[in-house]
Design a protein around this motif. Structure first.
Motif, PDB file in Angstrom:
ATOM      1  N   PRO A 193      -9.246  -0.334  -1.501  1.00 62.04           N
ATOM      2  CA  PRO A 193      -8.089  -0.599  -0.650  1.00 62.04           C
ATOM      3  C   PRO A 193      -7.330  -1.864  -1.052  1.00 62.04           C
ATOM      4  O   PRO A 193      -7.928  -2.881  -1.412  1.00 62.04           O
ATOM      5  N   LEU A 194      -5.994  -1.765  -0.988  1.00 61.75           N
ATOM      6  CA  LEU A 194      -5.166  -2.920  -1.264  1.00 61.75           C
ATOM      7  C   LEU A 194      -5.268  -3.914  -0.105  1.00 61.75           C
ATOM      8  O   LEU A 194      -5.511  -3.537   1.038  1.00 61.75           O
ATOM      9  N   ASN A 195      -5.065  -5.168  -0.423  1.00 63.04           N
ATOM     10  CA  ASN A 195      -5.063  -6.214   0.604  1.00 63.04           C
ATOM     11  C   ASN A 195      -3.664  -6.276   1.205  1.00 63.04           C
ATOM     12  O   ASN A 195      -2.785  -6.985   0.716  1.00 63.04           O
ATOM     13  N   ILE A 196      -3.455  -5.508   2.260  1.00 61.68           N
ATOM     14  CA  ILE A 196      -2.126  -5.387   2.861  1.00 61.68           C
ATOM     15  C   ILE A 196      -1.979  -6.433   3.969  1.00 61.68           C
ATOM     16  O   ILE A 196      -2.798  -6.474   4.901  1.00 61.68           O
ATOM     17  N   PRO A 197      -0.977  -7.299   3.880  1.00 64.02           N
ATOM     18  CA  PRO A 197      -0.762  -8.302   4.945  1.00 64.02           C
ATOM     19  C   PRO A 197      -0.581  -7.630   6.306  1.00 64.02           C
ATOM     20  O   PRO A 197      -0.048  -6.518   6.396  1.00 64.02           O
ATOM     21  N   GLU A 198      -1.038  -8.313   7.342  1.00 65.21           N
ATOM     22  CA  GLU A 198      -1.020  -7.724   8.684  1.00 65.21           C
ATOM     23  C   GLU A 198       0.385  -7.313   9.102  1.00 65.21           C
ATOM     24  O   GLU A 198       0.577  -6.276   9.747  1.00 65.21           O
ATOM     25  N   GLU A 199       1.384  -8.102   8.702  1.00 60.51           N
ATOM     26  CA  GLU A 199       2.743  -7.804   9.131  1.00 60.51           C
ATOM     27  C   GLU A 199       3.313  -6.545   8.444  1.00 60.51           C
ATOM     28  O   GLU A 199       4.345  -6.017   8.863  1.00 60.51           O
ATOM     29  N   LEU A 200       2.617  -6.049   7.401  1.00 59.23           N
ATOM     30  CA  LEU A 200       3.062  -4.843   6.699  1.00 59.23           C
ATOM     31  C   LEU A 200       2.191  -3.623   7.001  1.00 59.23           C
ATOM     32  O   LEU A 200       2.418  -2.549   6.451  1.00 59.23           O
ATOM     33  N   THR A 201       1.217  -3.789   7.883  1.00 56.02           N
ATOM     34  CA  THR A 201       0.277  -2.698   8.156  1.00 56.02           C
ATOM     35  C   THR A 201       0.977  -1.468   8.713  1.00 56.02           C
ATOM     36  O   THR A 201       0.762  -0.344   8.247  1.00 56.02           O
ATOM     37  N   ALA A 202       1.820  -1.649   9.705  1.00 56.66           N
ATOM     38  CA  ALA A 202       2.499  -0.505  10.314  1.00 56.66           C
ATOM     39  C   ALA A 202       3.410   0.184   9.295  1.00 56.66           C
ATOM     40  O   ALA A 202       3.447   1.416   9.225  1.00 56.66           O
ATOM     41  N   LEU A 203       4.124  -0.602   8.494  1.00 55.63           N
ATOM     42  CA  LEU A 203       5.017  -0.022   7.488  1.00 55.63           C
ATOM     43  C   LEU A 203       4.218   0.730   6.426  1.00 55.63           C
ATOM     44  O   LEU A 203       4.639   1.790   5.955  1.00 55.63           O
ATOM     45  N   SER A 204       3.057   0.200   6.064  1.00 56.13           N
ATOM     46  CA  SER A 204       2.239   0.869   5.049  1.00 56.13           C
ATOM     47  C   SER A 204       1.728   2.217   5.553  1.00 56.13           C
ATOM     48  O   SER A 204       1.538   3.150   4.775  1.00 56.13           O
ATOM     49  N   GLN A 205       1.517   2.327   6.857  1.00 51.92           N
ATOM     50  CA  GLN A 205       1.092   3.609   7.413  1.00 51.92           C
ATOM     51  C   GLN A 205       2.214   4.640   7.332  1.00 51.92           C
ATOM     52  O   GLN A 205       1.979   5.817   7.068  1.00 51.92           O
ATOM     53  N   GLU A 206       3.450   4.213   7.525  1.00 44.56           N
ATOM     54  CA  GLU A 206       4.596   5.107   7.311  1.00 44.56           C
ATOM     55  C   GLU A 206       4.708   5.480   5.841  1.00 44.56           C
ATOM     56  O   GLU A 206       5.049   6.616   5.499  1.00 44.56           O
ATOM     57  N   PHE A 207       4.416   4.512   4.983  1.00 41.99           N
ATOM     58  CA  PHE A 207       4.478   4.745   3.540  1.00 41.99           C
ATOM     59  C   PHE A 207       3.444   5.786   3.108  1.00 41.99           C
ATOM     60  O   PHE A 207       3.692   6.562   2.180  1.00 41.99           O
ATOM     61  N   ASP A 208       2.304   5.809   3.793  1.00 46.96           N
ATOM     62  CA  ASP A 208       1.281   6.820   3.501  1.00 46.96           C
ATOM     63  C   ASP A 208       1.877   8.218   3.539  1.00 46.96           C
ATOM     64  O   ASP A 208       1.656   9.041   2.635  1.00 46.96           O
ATOM     65  N   GLU A 209       2.628   8.513   4.578  1.00 42.87           N
ATOM     66  CA  GLU A 209       3.218   9.843   4.735  1.00 42.87           C
ATOM     67  C   GLU A 209       4.296  10.085   3.682  1.00 42.87           C
ATOM     68  O   GLU A 209       4.365  11.160   3.086  1.00 42.87           O
ATOM     69  N   TRP A 210       5.121   9.060   3.430  1.00 47.10           N
ATOM     70  CA  TRP A 210       6.202   9.235   2.455  1.00 47.10           C
ATOM     71  C   TRP A 210       5.648   9.510   1.060  1.00 47.10           C
ATOM     72  O   TRP A 210       6.099  10.427   0.370  1.00 47.10           O
ATOM     73  N   ILE A 211       4.656   8.729   0.629  1.00 49.69           N
ATOM     74  CA  ILE A 211       4.177   8.889  -0.745  1.00 49.69           C
ATOM     75  C   ILE A 211       3.412  10.194  -0.906  1.00 49.69           C
ATOM     76  O   ILE A 211       3.438  10.807  -1.975  1.00 49.69           O
ATOM     77  N   TRP A 212       2.754  10.670   0.144  1.00 52.55           N
ATOM     78  CA  TRP A 212       2.097  11.975   0.046  1.00 52.55           C
ATOM     79  C   TRP A 212       3.130  13.058  -0.214  1.00 52.55           C
ATOM     80  O   TRP A 212       2.959  13.895  -1.099  1.00 52.55           O
ATOM     81  N   ASN A 213       4.219  13.047   0.553  1.00 51.51           N
ATOM     82  CA  ASN A 213       5.278  14.034   0.360  1.00 51.51           C
ATOM     83  C   ASN A 213       5.953  13.860  -0.998  1.00 51.51           C
ATOM     84  O   ASN A 213       6.273  14.847  -1.677  1.00 51.51           O
ATOM     85  N   TYR A 214       6.169  12.618  -1.395  1.00 52.06           N
ATOM     86  CA  TYR A 214       6.812  12.321  -2.682  1.00 52.06           C
ATOM     87  C   TYR A 214       5.984  12.874  -3.838  1.00 52.06           C
ATOM     88  O   TYR A 214       6.521  13.493  -4.766  1.00 52.06           O
ATOM     89  N   GLU A 215       4.682  12.681  -3.792  1.00 49.42           N
ATOM     90  CA  GLU A 215       3.824  13.179  -4.869  1.00 49.42           C
ATOM     91  C   GLU A 215       3.769  14.697  -4.871  1.00 49.42           C
ATOM     92  O   GLU A 215       3.725  15.322  -5.937  1.00 49.42           O
ATOM     93  N   GLN A 216       3.764  15.306  -3.690  1.00 46.69           N
ATOM     94  CA  GLN A 216       3.766  16.764  -3.631  1.00 46.69           C
ATOM     95  C   GLN A 216       5.062  17.341  -4.198  1.00 46.69           C
ATOM     96  O   GLN A 216       5.045  18.283  -4.987  1.00 46.69           O
ATOM     97  N   GLU A 217       6.192  16.769  -3.811  1.00 48.38           N
ATOM     98  CA  GLU A 217       7.494  17.285  -4.250  1.00 48.38           C
ATOM     99  C   GLU A 217       7.684  17.135  -5.755  1.00 48.38           C
ATOM    100  O   GLU A 217       8.342  17.958  -6.388  1.00 48.38           O
ATOM    101  N   ASN A 218       7.111  16.089  -6.335  1.00 52.31           N
ATOM    102  CA  ASN A 218       7.276  15.828  -7.762  1.00 52.31           C
ATOM    103  C   ASN A 218       6.092  16.305  -8.596  1.00 52.31           C
ATOM    104  O   ASN A 218       6.035  16.040  -9.794  1.00 52.31           O
ATOM    105  N   ASN A 219       5.153  16.999  -7.941  1.00 53.80           N
ATOM    106  CA  ASN A 219       3.995  17.569  -8.632  1.00 53.80           C
ATOM    107  C   ASN A 219       3.261  16.505  -9.447  1.00 53.80           C
ATOM    108  O   ASN A 219       2.897  16.712 -10.607  1.00 53.80           O
TER     109      ASN A 219
END
Length: 269
Positions: A175-201
Motif C-alpha cells: 500500500p502507498l503511504n497516502i496522506p490523511e487529507e487525500l484518503t477520501a479522494l484516493s477512494q474515488e480514484f479507486d473506482e476511476w482507475i478500475w474503470n480506466y483500466e477496463q476501458e483501455n484493456n
C-alpha cells in the motif's frame, strides 16, 4: 497506443498527481512479433539460437543437458529466452546485462501453486555464435512435444521500458503511504482507475513483462500473497492467451545471478 495515467488524469484528481508521479514503477514490456511455426521438433527454427524468442528451439551449448521434469521424467517445454543484451536497464532491478536467460515449463504443472520445481530456468552468462558449439538438432524432443502438444508458434521479442503505478496490485500488497487529507479522494480514484483500466484493456497491455507488479485477475491475487521476492517475469502466452506463467525472484539471488530458487506458478483461465 501506450496509455499514460498521469497524462489522462481527470482534473478532479489533480491533488493526487504528485503522489502518483512519485510512485511510478519502471518495468520492461515484452512485445511479441509472430515469426514462424514448428510443425515438429525436427523443423529448423527460423530465428537464430541466441535471439530473444518465445517458442522455437533454445540456445543450448553442446554438453549441457536439456531440462527434465523431475516428477514425470519428460523433457520440459521450452517457453522463452531472453538475450539480456536486448534489455533496457532499470535501476534497482539487477537483471543480467549479457547472456541468455531461459524459461522452461513442466507439462504436469498444478495450477495456482507456488513452487520452485514446476518450472526451470537456465542462464548462460556467455554467448557463443559458433553453431558448431551449439545443439542444432532437436529431433530428440519430437515424441514428447507431439504427444504433449507443446506450443508451436515462434515469436521474436522486443523490449520497451515503461512505467506504471500498479495502483490495484499495490493497494493489496504494498500500500502507498497516502496522506490523511487525500484518503477520501484516493477512494474515488479507486473506482476511476478500475474503470480506466477496463476501458483501455490495460491488464492485457501490461500482461507480458519483466518487473513491475502482477496483473490481478482470476485467482492471481490469492496466490501471490505467498510469493517471495519480486516479480521476475509475467508471461501471458501469445499462442494460448488463457495460459499465464509467473516467476518470482529474491533481489539477493538476482544480484548473484542465482535462478535456482525462483518461485513460479501457472494459471489457465
Amino acid at each position: 497506443m501506450v496509455y499514460n495515467i498521469i497524462h489522462d488524469l481527470p482534473p478532479q484528481f489533480a491533488p493526487l498527481r504528485s503522489l502518483l508521479e512519485a510512485n511510478l514503477i519502471p518495468y520492461i514490456k515484452i512485445i511479441t512479433d509472430e515469426f514462424g511455426y514448428l510443425n515438429s521438433a525436427e523443423d529448423a527454427d527460423p530465428l537464430e539460437p541466441w535471439q530473444s524468442k518465445i517458442g522455437g528451439h533454445p540456445y543450448l551449448p553442446k554438453g549441457i543437458s536439456y531440462p527434465i521434469d523431475g516428477e514425470t521424467g519428460e523433457m520440459m517445454m521450452f517457453l522463452m529466452q531472453i538475450n539480456c543484451a536486448d534489455l533496457p536497464i532499470i535501476d534497482g532491478f539487477a537483471l543480467p546485462r549479457q547472456g541468455i536467460l531461459q524459461f522452461y515449463s513442466g507439462l504436469n504443472v498444478p495450477m495456482c501453486e507456488l513452487s520452485p520445481q514446476q518450472h526451470h530456468i537456465l542462464y548462460f552468462p556467455e554467448i557463443s555464435q559458433d553453431k558448431n558449439n551449439l545443439v542444432t538438432d532437436f529431433s530428440f524432443l519430437a515424441s514428447t512435444s507431439e504427444q504433449l502438444e507443446w506450443y508451436r508458434d515462434i515469436y521474436a521479442l522486443r523490449f520497451v521500458l515503461q512505467q506504471d503505478v500498479f495502483w490495484q496490485a499495490r493497494s493489496l500488497y504494498a500500500p502507498l503511504n497516502i496522506p490523511e487529507e487525500l484518503t477520501a479522494l484516493s477512494q474515488e480514484f479507486d473506482e476511476w482507475i478500475w474503470n480506466y483500466e477496463q476501458e483501455n484493456n490495460l491488464v492485457e497491455q501490461r500482461g507480458n513483462k519483466l518487473g513491475g507488479y502482477v496483473e490481478l485477475h482470476s485467482y492471481v491475487d490469492e496466490t501471490i500473497e505467498g510469493a517471495k521476492g519480486r516479480l521476475l517475469l509475467e508471461l501471458n502466452h501469445p499462442s494460448e492467451v488463457d495460459d499465464n506463467f509467473y516467476f518470482f525472484v529474491e533481489d539477493c539471488d538476482l544480484i548473484n545471478l542465482d535462478f535456482s530458487k525462483v518461485e513460479s506458478y501457472f494459471f489457465r483461465q
